[in-house]
Design an enzyme around this catalytic site. Structure first.
Site, PDB file in Angstrom:
ATOM      1  N   ASP A  41       0.820  -1.212   0.000  1.00 38.08           N
ATOM      2  CA  ASP A  41       0.000   0.000   0.000  1.00 38.08           C
ATOM      3  C   ASP A  41       0.854   1.261   0.000  1.00 38.08           C
ATOM      4  O   ASP A  41       0.662   2.164   0.815  1.00 38.08           O
ATOM      5  CB  ASP A  41      -0.935   0.000   1.227  1.00 38.08           C
ATOM      6  CG  ASP A  41      -1.838  -1.219   1.244  1.00 38.08           C
ATOM      7  OD1 ASP A  41      -1.324  -2.334   1.419  1.00 38.08           O
ATOM      8  OD2 ASP A  41      -3.051  -1.062   1.071  1.00 38.08           O
ATOM      9  N   ASP A  89      -1.709  -2.510  -4.012  1.00 36.71           N
ATOM     10  CA  ASP A  89      -1.979  -1.070  -3.948  1.00 36.71           C
ATOM     11  C   ASP A  89      -0.693  -0.293  -4.213  1.00 36.71           C
ATOM     12  O   ASP A  89       0.050   0.054  -3.295  1.00 36.71           O
ATOM     13  CB  ASP A  89      -2.621  -0.657  -2.620  1.00 36.71           C
ATOM     14  CG  ASP A  89      -4.102  -1.030  -2.562  1.00 36.71           C
ATOM     15  OD1 ASP A  89      -4.619  -1.568  -3.558  1.00 36.71           O
ATOM     16  OD2 ASP A  89      -4.730  -0.780  -1.517  1.00 36.71           O
ATOM     17  N   ASN A 125      -6.912  -3.558  -4.437  1.00 34.99           N
ATOM     18  CA  ASN A 125      -8.144  -2.930  -4.934  1.00 34.99           C
ATOM     19  C   ASN A 125      -7.858  -1.653  -5.720  1.00 34.99           C
ATOM     20  O   ASN A 125      -8.600  -1.300  -6.631  1.00 34.99           O
ATOM     21  CB  ASN A 125      -9.116  -2.639  -3.787  1.00 34.99           C
ATOM     22  CG  ASN A 125      -8.500  -1.859  -2.659  1.00 34.99           C
ATOM     23  OD1 ASN A 125      -7.477  -2.261  -2.105  1.00 34.99           O
ATOM     24  ND2 ASN A 125      -9.094  -0.725  -2.320  1.00 34.99           N
ATOM     25  N   HIS A 161     -11.755  -2.197   6.929  1.00 34.34           N
ATOM     26  CA  HIS A 161     -11.820  -3.398   6.080  1.00 34.34           C
ATOM     27  C   HIS A 161     -12.052  -4.661   6.907  1.00 34.34           C
ATOM     28  O   HIS A 161     -11.641  -5.747   6.521  1.00 34.34           O
ATOM     29  CB  HIS A 161     -10.539  -3.542   5.253  1.00 34.34           C
ATOM     30  CG  HIS A 161     -10.186  -2.315   4.474  1.00 34.34           C
ATOM     31  ND1 HIS A 161     -11.045  -1.771   3.553  1.00 34.34           N
ATOM     32  CD2 HIS A 161      -9.089  -1.519   4.485  1.00 34.34           C
ATOM     33  CE1 HIS A 161     -10.482  -0.692   3.023  1.00 34.34           C
ATOM     34  NE2 HIS A 161      -9.315  -0.512   3.569  1.00 34.34           N
ATOM     35  N   HIS A 190      -3.649  -3.728   2.542  1.00 33.35           N
ATOM     36  CA  HIS A 190      -5.014  -3.189   2.565  1.00 33.35           C
ATOM     37  C   HIS A 190      -5.316  -2.368   3.813  1.00 33.35           C
ATOM     38  O   HIS A 190      -5.852  -1.270   3.708  1.00 33.35           O
ATOM     39  CB  HIS A 190      -6.010  -4.332   2.408  1.00 33.35           C
ATOM     40  CG  HIS A 190      -7.360  -3.903   1.919  1.00 33.35           C
ATOM     41  ND1 HIS A 190      -7.541  -2.904   0.992  1.00 33.35           N
ATOM     42  CD2 HIS A 190      -8.615  -4.372   2.207  1.00 33.35           C
ATOM     43  CE1 HIS A 190      -8.840  -2.775   0.740  1.00 33.35           C
ATOM     44  NE2 HIS A 190      -9.507  -3.643   1.465  1.00 33.35           N
ATOM     45  N   VAL A 191      -5.043  -2.881   4.979  1.00 37.08           N
ATOM     46  CA  VAL A 191      -5.233  -2.119   6.215  1.00 37.08           C
ATOM     47  C   VAL A 191      -3.943  -1.344   6.460  1.00 37.08           C
ATOM     48  O   VAL A 191      -2.853  -1.928   6.491  1.00 37.08           O
ATOM     49  CB  VAL A 191      -5.531  -3.053   7.397  1.00 37.08           C
ATOM     50  CG1 VAL A 191      -5.665  -2.245   8.689  1.00 37.08           C
ATOM     51  CG2 VAL A 191      -6.798  -3.852   7.120  1.00 37.08           C
TER      52      VAL A 191
HETATM   53 FE   LIG Z   1      -6.229  -1.797  -0.431  1.00 36.82          FE
END
Ligand SMILES: [Fe+2]
Length: 465
Positions: A165, A194, A231, A326, A353-354
């Site tokens: 990320d 990401d 995502n 999430h 993600h987090v």
């Molecule tokens: Fe993500």
């Protein structure tokens, strides 16, 4: 005794006991990062500058190009004209230059037209060898280098970096700098998804894919980055007519998925030194009968732990996550695949993600069926350690809000940006460390000795933080 009778005391005792038992989670770090706004780096600063010269190659990045580490995919972009997709390469001890021919692709996204994106796979390199490579033509050629991994084998030491990320903020730059200056020296980055966060900008401004490519080039041109789709790679925007998921990502970041029998670039595997790395896609179909499911079911029995003892899985959305961001997004994939991870004794799962850091105990939650109601994670020495490393420092900021009390499955968690190192020593031991950006380059904010699940299945991991 006052007003409390025996029953009341017994009840109070039970309640206290329950509280103590329920609170028996891991450590929530005492380190509290000062809350600062996460800000993207402005376009004019040096990390985004294009190299000088007409049509000079930019956004150079490499990744593994075959299943065993004797191949490298070199990718770069030229802005003015197609130029050449050929890579010249030579080993450190040789003056003889070899040529590999590549291909060029372009894409359009809303009102953006990409530069000429070149991808060239170099095959049949020697293991454990430093190579120089040159891209571009005329006055604007650029030369970089990489080192191939040692031949695949059970006791081959190898060091991986973990970044997730990332984005392109001042914090992203700190994370990359800390990784580069970490004395543990990762040789390959396992990136858990990401990348650019271009979709944060109006109309998914794809210029931000270009700036990100220029920002990370200082590392991606020299070390392979093993890519996982997150995502923010989807770029699915029907409101502006963009309905092909992953369009910018798949044009820009090639991976060697066909070498592992995969039919799509979102799930694949590689061997590297003593590790077998499986990359999964949280954002592609994974249910029963789907291509990803069929591939993974066939893939796991192929892993020979006598050859590659360390079985590592990368995905974007974590299965075990105790932040209030999430929360449980990874749950349906966990339900589908966790029994296999336990059966095949996966050593560690890295996810992003987090936007924080978390490490789990060895737990599984595979007993549930619709009749028995058994739905709590339990300690399981055949289960992987789950690590959330989505703390690269992107524009969305830090995840600071945690579920309380800390669940039992959560061993350590902290809301800071950083990166990690997974340092494989031999078939039985690997040393893992997490490094927050606020510390000096060598400081470990969390660490763990991993005992290999295949060669050392009876010992639990022991925290040495
Ligand atoms: Fe993500």
């Amino acid at each position: 005794m006052g007003l409390l009778g025996f029953c009341d005391l017994a009840l109070l005792g039970l309640l206290l006991n329950a509280v103590v038992t329920f609170c028996n989670g891991g450590t929530t770090s005492a380190f509290v990062r000062p809350v600062e706004k996460t800000v993207d780096m402005p376009l004019h600063i040096d990390v985004f500058q294009a190299p000088p010269g007409y049509n000079a190659p930019q956004q150079v990045h490499i990744t593994q190009g075959d299943h065993v580490g004797k191949g490298v995919i070199v990718s770069w972009v030229t802005m003015d004209e197609p130029g050449s997709s050929t890579v010249l390469y030579w080993s450190e001890n040789s003056k003889l230059k070899n040529k590999a021919m590549g291909t060029t692709v372009t894409y359009k996204y809303y009102n953006y037209t990409s530069g000429y994106i070149h991808h060239c796979t170099i095959k049949n390199l020697k293991f454990n060898t430093k190579y120089y490579y040159e891209v571009g033509v005329g006055q604007s050629t650029r030369t970089f280098w990489f080192t191939t991994p040692p031949a695949v084998g059970p006791d081959v030491p190898y060091t991986f970096g973990l970044i997730g990320d990332l984005g392109q903020t001042y914090d992203s730059n700190k994370t990359l700098t800390h990784y580069e200056l970490n004395p543990s020296k990762g040789k390959t980055v396992l990136f858990v998804g990401d990348l650019s966060y271009a979709d944060h900008y109006p109309n998914h401004d794809n210029e931000r894919w270009d700036t990100w490519g220029r920002f990370v080039e200082r590392n991606t041109a020299y070390q392979p980055w093993i890519w996982t789709a997150g995502n923010h790679e989807l770029d699915f925007a029907p409101e502006i007519g963009e309905t092909e998921p992953f369009k910018p990502y798949t044009h820009r970041y090639y991976v060697p998925y066909k070498a592992s029998g995969s039919t799509a670039p979102f799930w694949y595997s590689i061997k590297r030194a003593s590790a077998y790395i499986i990359v999964l896609s949280s954002y592609s179909a994974y249910g029963k009968y789907t291509p990803q499911n069929q591939w993974l079911e066939a893939e796991l029995p192929k892993v020979n732990r006598k050859e590659t003892p360390w079985l590592i899985v990368l995905m974007h959305s974590p299965w075990y996550n105790s932040y209030n961001y999430h929360y449980m997004e990874g749950e349906t994939m966990r339900v589908m695949y966790e029994p296999w991870f336990v059966q095949y004794k996966v050593d560690v799962v890295f996810a992003g993600h987090v936007h924080a850091y978390e490490r789990s105990e060895r737990v599984s939650n595979v007993a549930y069926n619709i009749v028995n109601g058994v739905c709590a994670p339990v300690r399981d020495l055949s289960a992987p350690v789950y690590i959330t490393i989505g703390d690269g420092g992107n524009i969305e900021g830090l995840a600071t809000d945690m579920t309380e009390p800390q669940p039992k499955y959560s061993a350590f968690r902290e809301a800071s940006f950083g990166h990690a190192i997974f340092d494989i020593k031999n078939r039985t031991h690997a040393y893992y460390s997490w490094h927050r950006n606020q510390d000096g380059y060598a400081v470990e904010a969390d660490s763990l000795w991993f005992f290999n699940r295949y060669w050392h299945p009876v010992d639990d991991s022991t925290s040495v933080q």
